[in-house]
Design a protein around this motif. Sequence first.
Motif, PDB file in Angstrom:
ATOM      1  N   GLY A   1      10.390  -9.058  -0.948  1.00  0.00           N
ATOM      2  CA  GLY A   1       9.990  -8.606   0.758  1.00  0.00           C
ATOM      3  C   GLY A   1       9.197  -7.173   0.227  1.00  0.00           C
ATOM      4  O   GLY A   1       8.801  -6.733  -0.791  1.00  0.00           O
ATOM      5  N   LYS A   2       9.337  -6.107   1.264  1.00  0.00           N
ATOM      6  CA  LYS A   2       9.163  -5.457   1.259  1.00  0.00           C
ATOM      7  C   LYS A   2       9.430  -4.125   0.867  1.00  0.00           C
ATOM      8  O   LYS A   2       8.554  -3.787   0.219  1.00  0.00           O
ATOM      9  CB  LYS A   2       9.097  -4.784   3.190  1.00  0.00           C
ATOM     10  N   ILE A   3      10.953  -3.845   0.452  1.00  0.00           N
ATOM     11  CA  ILE A   3      10.921  -3.339  -0.935  1.00  0.00           C
ATOM     12  C   ILE A   3      10.859  -3.924  -2.431  1.00  0.00           C
ATOM     13  O   ILE A   3      10.406  -2.728  -3.033  1.00  0.00           O
ATOM     14  CB  ILE A   3      12.912  -2.967  -0.825  1.00  0.00           C
ATOM     15  N   GLY A   4      10.949  -4.621  -2.298  1.00  0.00           N
ATOM     16  CA  GLY A   4      10.112  -5.576  -3.775  1.00  0.00           C
ATOM     17  C   GLY A   4       8.469  -4.932  -4.054  1.00  0.00           C
ATOM     18  O   GLY A   4       8.169  -4.627  -4.349  1.00  0.00           O
ATOM     19  N   LEU A   5       7.469  -5.009  -3.299  1.00  0.00           N
ATOM     20  CA  LEU A   5       6.418  -4.622  -2.732  1.00  0.00           C
ATOM     21  C   LEU A   5       6.360  -2.979  -3.294  1.00  0.00           C
ATOM     22  O   LEU A   5       4.940  -2.782  -3.238  1.00  0.00           O
ATOM     23  CB  LEU A   5       6.249  -5.071  -1.987  1.00  0.00           C
ATOM     24  N   LEU A   6       6.649  -2.568  -2.551  1.00  0.00           N
ATOM     25  CA  LEU A   6       6.559  -1.308  -2.662  1.00  0.00           C
ATOM     26  C   LEU A   6       6.887  -0.182  -3.863  1.00  0.00           C
ATOM     27  O   LEU A   6       6.194   0.410  -4.532  1.00  0.00           O
ATOM     28  CB  LEU A   6       7.424   0.104  -1.345  1.00  0.00           C
ATOM     29  N   LEU A   7       8.371  -1.400  -4.400  1.00  0.00           N
ATOM     30  CA  LEU A   7       8.499  -0.699  -6.004  1.00  0.00           C
ATOM     31  C   LEU A   7       7.320  -1.105  -6.960  1.00  0.00           C
ATOM     32  O   LEU A   7       7.141   0.027  -7.903  1.00  0.00           O
ATOM     33  CB  LEU A   7       9.631  -1.167  -6.315  1.00  0.00           C
ATOM     34  N   ALA A   8       6.389  -2.281  -6.710  1.00  0.00           N
ATOM     35  CA  ALA A   8       6.034  -2.850  -7.720  1.00  0.00           C
ATOM     36  C   ALA A   8       4.537  -2.367  -6.930  1.00  0.00           C
ATOM     37  O   ALA A   8       3.645  -1.655  -8.263  1.00  0.00           O
ATOM     38  CB  ALA A   8       5.290  -4.661  -7.075  1.00  0.00           C
ATOM     39  N   GLY A   9       4.588  -1.599  -6.449  1.00  0.00           N
ATOM     40  CA  GLY A   9       3.284  -1.195  -5.538  1.00  0.00           C
ATOM     41  C   GLY A   9       3.088   0.379  -6.301  1.00  0.00           C
ATOM     42  O   GLY A   9       2.187   0.741  -7.140  1.00  0.00           O
ATOM     43  N   SER A  10       4.195   0.963  -6.569  1.00  0.00           N
ATOM     44  CA  SER A  10       4.243   2.041  -7.156  1.00  0.00           C
ATOM     45  C   SER A  10       4.326   2.101  -8.957  1.00  0.00           C
ATOM     46  O   SER A  10       3.550   2.797  -9.152  1.00  0.00           O
ATOM     47  CB  SER A  10       5.963   2.750  -6.840  1.00  0.00           C
ATOM     48  N   VAL A  11       4.652   0.810  -9.757  1.00  0.00           N
ATOM     49  CA  VAL A  11       4.640   0.633 -10.517  1.00  0.00           C
ATOM     50  C   VAL A  11       2.805   0.573 -10.751  1.00  0.00           C
ATOM     51  O   VAL A  11       2.118   1.043 -11.796  1.00  0.00           O
ATOM     52  CB  VAL A  11       5.169  -0.431 -11.126  1.00  0.00           C
ATOM     53  N   ILE A  12       2.274  -0.201 -10.252  1.00  0.00           N
ATOM     54  CA  ILE A  12       1.447  -1.095 -10.661  1.00  0.00           C
ATOM     55  C   ILE A  12      -0.115   0.824 -10.278  1.00  0.00           C
ATOM     56  O   ILE A  12      -0.959   0.896 -11.033  1.00  0.00           O
ATOM     57  CB  ILE A  12       0.165  -1.668  -9.250  1.00  0.00           C
ATOM     58  N   GLY A  13       0.080   1.807  -8.629  1.00  0.00           N
ATOM     59  CA  GLY A  13      -0.251   2.701  -8.933  1.00  0.00           C
ATOM     60  C   GLY A  13       0.298   3.166  -9.696  1.00  0.00           C
ATOM     61  O   GLY A  13      -1.187   4.490 -10.263  1.00  0.00           O
ATOM     62  N   ALA A  14       0.935   3.990 -10.271  1.00  0.00           N
ATOM     63  CA  ALA A  14       1.518   5.178 -11.479  1.00  0.00           C
ATOM     64  C   ALA A  14       0.385   4.322 -12.880  1.00  0.00           C
ATOM     65  O   ALA A  14      -0.222   5.569 -13.284  1.00  0.00           O
ATOM     66  CB  ALA A  14       2.701   5.357 -11.921  1.00  0.00           C
ATOM     67  N   LEU A  15       0.715   3.290 -13.013  1.00  0.00           N
ATOM     68  CA  LEU A  15      -0.412   2.530 -14.752  1.00  0.00           C
ATOM     69  C   LEU A  15      -1.549   3.232 -14.032  1.00  0.00           C
ATOM     70  O   LEU A  15      -1.825   3.367 -14.892  1.00  0.00           O
ATOM     71  CB  LEU A  15       0.401   1.461 -14.645  1.00  0.00           C
ATOM     72  N   SER A  16      -1.893   2.298 -13.532  1.00  0.00           N
ATOM     73  CA  SER A  16      -3.711   2.151 -12.779  1.00  0.00           C
ATOM     74  C   SER A  16      -3.682   4.603 -13.327  1.00  0.00           C
ATOM     75  O   SER A  16      -5.437   4.388 -12.925  1.00  0.00           O
ATOM     76  CB  SER A  16      -3.316   1.822 -11.835  1.00  0.00           C
TER      77      SER A  16
ATOM     78  N   THR B   1       1.054  -1.390  -0.149  1.00  0.00           N
ATOM     79  CA  THR B   1      -0.096  -0.284   0.086  1.00  0.00           C
ATOM     80  C   THR B   1       1.216   1.194   0.040  1.00  0.00           C
ATOM     81  O   THR B   1       0.535   2.464  -0.078  1.00  0.00           O
ATOM     82  CB  THR B   1      -0.647  -0.586   1.254  1.00  0.00           C
ATOM     83  N   PRO B   2       2.126   1.393   0.826  1.00  0.00           N
ATOM     84  CA  PRO B   2       2.353   2.703   0.638  1.00  0.00           C
ATOM     85  C   PRO B   2       3.070   2.401  -1.086  1.00  0.00           C
ATOM     86  O   PRO B   2       3.323   4.174  -1.189  1.00  0.00           O
ATOM     87  CB  PRO B   2       3.806   2.468   1.752  1.00  0.00           C
ATOM     88  N   GLY B   3       3.227   1.899  -1.558  1.00  0.00           N
ATOM     89  CA  GLY B   3       3.844   1.897  -2.805  1.00  0.00           C
ATOM     90  C   GLY B   3       2.887   2.724  -4.069  1.00  0.00           C
ATOM     91  O   GLY B   3       2.802   3.713  -4.381  1.00  0.00           O
ATOM     92  N   ILE B   4       2.086   1.866  -3.619  1.00  0.00           N
ATOM     93  CA  ILE B   4       0.512   2.328  -3.984  1.00  0.00           C
ATOM     94  C   ILE B   4       0.491   3.767  -3.915  1.00  0.00           C
ATOM     95  O   ILE B   4      -0.344   4.268  -4.651  1.00  0.00           O
ATOM     96  CB  ILE B   4      -0.724   1.462  -3.322  1.00  0.00           C
ATOM     97  N   PHE B   5       0.289   4.143  -2.933  1.00  0.00           N
ATOM     98  CA  PHE B   5      -0.259   6.065  -2.797  1.00  0.00           C
ATOM     99  C   PHE B   5       0.934   6.545  -3.472  1.00  0.00           C
ATOM    100  O   PHE B   5       0.083   7.603  -3.832  1.00  0.00           O
ATOM    101  CB  PHE B   5      -0.210   6.047  -1.372  1.00  0.00           C
ATOM    102  N   LEU B   6       2.069   6.094  -3.365  1.00  0.00           N
ATOM    103  CA  LEU B   6       2.510   7.007  -3.746  1.00  0.00           C
ATOM    104  C   LEU B   6       3.245   6.883  -5.869  1.00  0.00           C
ATOM    105  O   LEU B   6       3.366   7.970  -6.066  1.00  0.00           O
ATOM    106  CB  LEU B   6       4.771   6.360  -3.514  1.00  0.00           C
TER     107      LEU B   6
END
Length: 267
Positions: free
Chosen positions: A136-151, A85-90
Amino acid sequence: MEWWLIYLLTGAIVGFFAGLLGIGGGLIIVPVLINLFSAQDFPADRIVHLALGTTMATIIFTSAASLRTHHLHGAVNWPIVRHITPGIFLGTFGGAALVSSMTGQLLSIIFVVFIFYAATQMLLQFRPNPLFQLPGKIGLLLAGSVIGALSSLVAIGGGLLSVPFLTLCNVKLQHAIGTAAAIGFPIALAGTMGYIATGWAQKEMLPEHSLGYVYLPALVWLVSASMLTAALGAKLTHSTKTIILRTIFVVLLYGLAIRMLFSLLQQ
């Protein structure tokens, strides 16, 4: 407000397919709103922005309902949601902020490409084979950032991106779908906040009753209808040959994408 009936009908159709097939309605709502806003003579260079922002706001309500259903069935992996979720928000807020500096034509091109991708994915019912372990946490943060930006760029709840990602990372399909539904809520929330914030600076040139890039009359009628028909669609899932209706939905997506493509070529 004389357009309320069309908004209501669009919301009803989108809600039905969302409940029936477990998909978000952004891919239908955006092109429909682009046409409706054009017919209402909204500022031409802000029409796509308004369509994306309004659609993202509708997903707050539909994703909340979907999240609740999947949670009750125990299909949400909450540790994944917490770390992604933090990556999603960013990513989502950043993507929405980027949209304001992009032209309507560029946004339309991105959206058309994504519709073709989504329709083809649904047609082939593509699900990647598990190849990796969940990062891990960093990987999920980065994945969330990409998914969030494209979405945020195409105003979707993220399921078309997060389900393949989670499946690829060895998450069971049922849990991948349920977790993607949970991820859709922060995507919609952050995206809507971003579209409101970036559109606020343009409020003098936006139509009356707009909250940033969210057009409130369309939002109210779309949500009112979709929340009602989503329940009907969900009930019919177990008593209807969904392959037929899925095919109809895919044909509809291709039709909308082709129509938008022709409009772009004529500009």
